[in-house]
Motif scaffolding. Structure first.
Motif, PDB file in Angstrom:
ATOM      1  N   GLY B 223      -7.680   0.316  12.088  1.00 37.78           N
ATOM      2  CA  GLY B 223      -7.999   1.154  10.945  1.00 37.78           C
ATOM      3  C   GLY B 223      -9.301   0.806  10.242  1.00 37.78           C
ATOM      4  N   ALA B 224     -10.108  -0.080  10.833  1.00 38.94           N
ATOM      5  CA  ALA B 224     -11.409  -0.404  10.237  1.00 38.94           C
ATOM      6  C   ALA B 224     -12.295   0.836  10.173  1.00 38.94           C
ATOM      7  CB  ALA B 224     -12.113  -1.484  11.057  1.00 38.94           C
ATOM      8  N   ARG B 226     -11.674   3.886   9.467  1.00 34.98           N
ATOM      9  CA  ARG B 226     -11.131   5.075   8.809  1.00 34.98           C
ATOM     10  C   ARG B 226     -12.212   5.801   7.999  1.00 34.98           C
ATOM     11  NH1 ARG B 226      -9.301   0.488   6.423  1.00 34.98           N
ATOM     12  NH2 ARG B 226      -8.977   0.436   4.153  1.00 34.98           N
ATOM     13  N   VAL B 227     -12.141   7.098   8.093  1.00 35.35           N
ATOM     14  CA  VAL B 227     -13.087   7.962   7.406  1.00 35.35           C
ATOM     15  C   VAL B 227     -12.280   9.045   6.695  1.00 35.35           C
ATOM     16  CG1 VAL B 227     -15.044   7.598   8.953  1.00 35.35           C
ATOM     17  CG2 VAL B 227     -13.354   9.322   9.544  1.00 35.35           C
ATOM     18  N   PHE B 235      -8.917   8.161  11.706  1.00 31.19           N
ATOM     19  CA  PHE B 235      -9.470   7.002  12.392  1.00 31.19           C
ATOM     20  C   PHE B 235     -10.589   7.465  13.332  1.00 31.19           C
ATOM     21  CE2 PHE B 235      -5.560   3.958  12.251  1.00 31.19           C
ATOM     22  CZ  PHE B 235      -5.580   4.028  10.867  1.00 31.19           C
TER      23      PHE B 235
END
Lengths: 485, 279
Positions: B223-224, B226-227, B235
């Protein structure tokens, strides 16, 4: 005190063996690193039992005629049998007894929630001092791994069947399934999407709780059984499940891809810098070794004040990892009380001893920040309702009770859900509306020859349940292969 | 291990690299990406395919030397190997039934624009490509693009050292004004994509952007990446990397891309001490 029943014990013992006379006394504590020392290093907390300690603890075992402990074990390990082997000093036999049901004793001895499984079912649990079954399992697992690979306990293999099985995911479910398939005589190949095998055991559980050396040694032992592990392979992207069964020539497939998708809090501010999923935080530190940054290339944000949200093992792991990365204060935010926390009791105690501050009965409503970075969590106080019919007490918000916890890092450890990536290109594989694989209790799915088990079927659960599901599915695969192929 | 079989320096800091990866090459599609790890201590970095050959079993990517990992990568030569190459990841770019489409590539983003334009043209779209760079030296893949059956290729540089002086949004806006576009695709620095999307929005030209958030695993696990898209968290790795440019929260994306800039400077400084090429 129930009499010892020798005939019921595995490997029926010679008649002249002296009768086991259980000793009385408290549980043997396991020596562990001092809380102050360990809170800043990643070395394992518990040192494990010495042979003498293991024997002394084993001697407390009543060797019950009706061993209730075994019924408390999700994979039905002959616990009385392996403790009996320790009493007799026959450690290799003890290892073999465990490995008959569980391929990863050194792992499970460390991470199983024994207090709610075997140990809670121990007759001595009523006295408050059940046998330390987990520590004894760990002792045997470690004693096996201390041997050279050729001398370790590798279960006997059935003659080669000629069938080839593909296993999706090298976590607990996949490893247990592959090990069992190999024992049953089938060629087993595991496909792992990451660069290292182990799944959650590798990326999720920290070094201080499950050293990577132990994990790799356990996996090495499985490899000695003939299990092949192919890393860097994302099933659903590089190869689909139907392709495994056609082009790649596998006769059956097991899906054990886990529940890998992180759940976020669903509150405003969750995309601020400094907000991590526990998966990301732990992956950076465990798998990518960010604690060695810049010697290792992957960075991690080292918060001074860290708020971890959740009450399970992953929350404890995250909080204790944050401490080890140098946090001055680590808060654990949980909406119920310590009583209801799903984490292993030992982890809760360790977290508290190391200095994690528990903020119980509160729940985040917003994450606030400045210039894109976290500055705090706004939380609401909670209270528990009276127990409902199932005895469960639900947390409800206390009106107008919001308060702010200053912090520069927030770690969301409130669970994970299914990652349906592996189902790409497999339209015949039935999934639930939440992306989990639909499978029966033996692991059969809607696709012929495709089985599944572990978190991808049940949702996030424990290592041992996933291993049990992997093993059960392997036996179902064996029957399916021999009957229908 | 993945053997490097091709390396070409495209500009001072931009390199093209090809590795042997027959299985990945057989599955690669335009717009998808790879995760690459150089060695045991390496980080996993996402790199988008710039080209591939299923027949010959290789994939290529293009990268700019900006930090420690890309620096180390630039020092590897043909015959060396990469420890891990994972892919193809992400959802392929939608290329069917687009009609008249503008593909905009900025900086190293041209590496993605090239295979996307090629795939769109192969799928029957009438493709115009706009590529931009700060100056002529930083322009990449011009010859490769000229070899494609494009409607036209427009080159834009900040300083006018090649093509039109200005920004990629200028020709994009002209095409919108002339009613020449049914769709647009933009890939490059986040700020460029933001302004491309802003340009096409008023003309209601559907615009896809290929995002480049920070990633760790690239498979949906962390999940780094995520936008926020249309107010929903997505994701980048499994839901993207392509999203509706008119719905993306670019400010958040740009903020999230900067999260490790201090730490990266630390790593770069440490690395520079042992490296001749001055980071």
């Amino acid at each position: 005190m129930p009499p010892l029943d020798d005939t019921a014990r595995s490997g029926s013992a010679p008649a002249e063996r002296p009768r086991h006379k259980p000793t009385r006394g408290p549980r043997m504590p396991m020596p562990e690193r001092d809380a102050k020392e360990r809170a800043s290093i990643f070395d394992e907390v518990g040192y494990g039992y010495s042979s003498e300690m293991a024997l002394e603890e084993a001697m407390r075992c009543l060797q019950c005629k009706n061993p209730t402990c075994q019924t408390g074990c999700p994979v039905n390990i002959d616990i009385r049998g392996f403790i009996g082997a320790i009493i007799e000093g026959d450690h290799p036999r003890g290892v073999a007894v465990i490995k008959d049901r569980n391929a990863l004793p050194a792992v499970c001895g460390r991470v199983c929630p024994q207090e709610s499984q075997c140990e809670s079912a121990c007759v001595l649990a009523k006295t408050g001092s059940p046998i330390a079954i987990g520590r004894l399992e760990r002792f045997l697992g470690d004693s096996d791994l201390a041997c050279e690979l050729e001398r370790r306990c590798v279960p006997a293999k059935a003659p080669a069947s000629g069938f080839r099985c593909a296993i999706v995911g090298s976590g607990p479910a996949g490893l247990a399934c592959a090990g069992e398939l190999a024992q049953l005589g089938h060629a087993a190949t595991i496909f792992e999407s990451l660069h290292a095998p182990g799944g959650v055991l590798s990326y999720g559980i920290p070094e201080f709780r499950l050293p990577k050396d132990i994990l790799s040694a356990e996996i090495e032992t499985l490899s000695a059984l003939g299990v092949e592990i192919v890393t860097d392979t994302v099933v659903g992207q590089l190869v689909t499940i139907p392709e495994l069964l056609s082009e790649e020539g596998f006769d059956a497939v097991f899906i054990g891809s886990g529940a890998g998708l992180p759940v976020f809090l669903g509150v405003p501010g969750e995309n601020l810098n400094g907000v991590y999923s526990a998966n990301e935080f732990l992956t950076r530190v465990n798998l990518m070794r960010a604690y060695e940054f810049p010697k290792a290339d992957t960075p991690v944000w080292r918060g001074r004040k860290v708020a971890v949200v959740g009450g399970g093992n992953v929350a404890m792991d995250s909080a204790r990892t944050a401490l080890r990365l140098g946090a001055e204060e680590v808060f654990l935010i949980y909406r119920r009380t310590e009583e209801e926390m799903p984490a292993r009791k030992e982890e809760v105690h360790h977290a508290r001893d190391e200095g994690v501050e528990f903020k119980m009965l509160c729940s985040p409503v917003e994450i606030v920040g400045r210039d894109g970075f976290v500055t705090g969590v706004v939380a609401s106080r909670m209270e528990l309702t009276d127990p409902d019919e199932s005895g469960r007490r639900a947390p409800v918000c206390v009106m107008d009770s919001e308060f702010t916890i200053d912090c520069d890092t927030v770690i969301s450890a409130v669970g994970t859900r299914a990652n349906a990536l592996m189902a790409n290109g497999a339209p015949d594989l039935e999934l639930t509306n939440r992306g989990y694989v639909v499978a029966d209790e033996l692991g059969s799915t809607s696709m012929s020859g495709v089985f599944a088990g572990g978190d991808i079927v049940t949702g996030a659960a424990t290592v041992i349940l996933a291993m049990g599901a992997g093993k059960t599915a392997a036996q179902a695969m064996d029957r399916w292969l021999r009957e229908s192929r | 291990m993945f053997r490097i079989i091709h390396k070409r320096q495209l500009s001072d800091a931009v390199f093209e690299m090809g590795v042997e990866a027959p299985k990945i090459a057989a599955k690669a599609r335009a717009g998808q990406f790879l995760m690459v790890r150089i060695d045991e201590r390496g980080e996993r970095i996402p790199l988008t395919f710039s080209d591939w050959s299923a027949e010959e079993g290789w994939v290529r990517f293009i990268f700019m030397r900006v930090g420690k990992t890309t620096h180390s990568l630039s020092h590897l030569e043909v015959g060396d190997s990469l420890l891990d190459v994972v892919g193809p990841l992400g959802v392929p770019t939608h290329v069917d039934s687009l009609g008249r489409v503008a593909v905009v590539g900025g900086g190293v983003g041209v590496a993605v624009a090239y295979p996307v334009a090629r795939a769109m043209a192969e799928a029957g779209a009438k493709v115009s490509v706009i590529i931009g760079a700060r100056n002529n030296d930083l322009l990449i893949l011009e010859d490769e693009l000229r070899a494609l059956p494009l409607e036209r290729l427009i080159i834009v540089t900040d300083d006018g050292s090649a093509g039109i002086k200005g920004l990629v949004t200028h020709p994009l806006k002209e095409m919108c004004e002339a009613g020449e576009l049914d769709a647009a695709f933009a890939v490059g620095p986040a700020i460029m994509m933001k302004f491309c999307a802003a340009t096409t929005r008023e003309f209601e030209v559907p615009t896809t952007v290929s995002l480049n958030p920070i990633m760790v695993d690239g498979t949906g696990m962390c999940g780094a990446c995520r936008v926020s898209v249309g107010g929903e968290t997505k994701f980048g790795c499994v839901d993207g990397p392509d999203f509706d440019g008119h719905a993306v929260d670019f400010e958040e994306l740009m903020s999230r891309q900067r999260v490790y800039s201090d730490l990266e400077r630390e790593a770069d400084a440490e690395y520079a001490q042992g490296c001749q090429c001055h980071l």
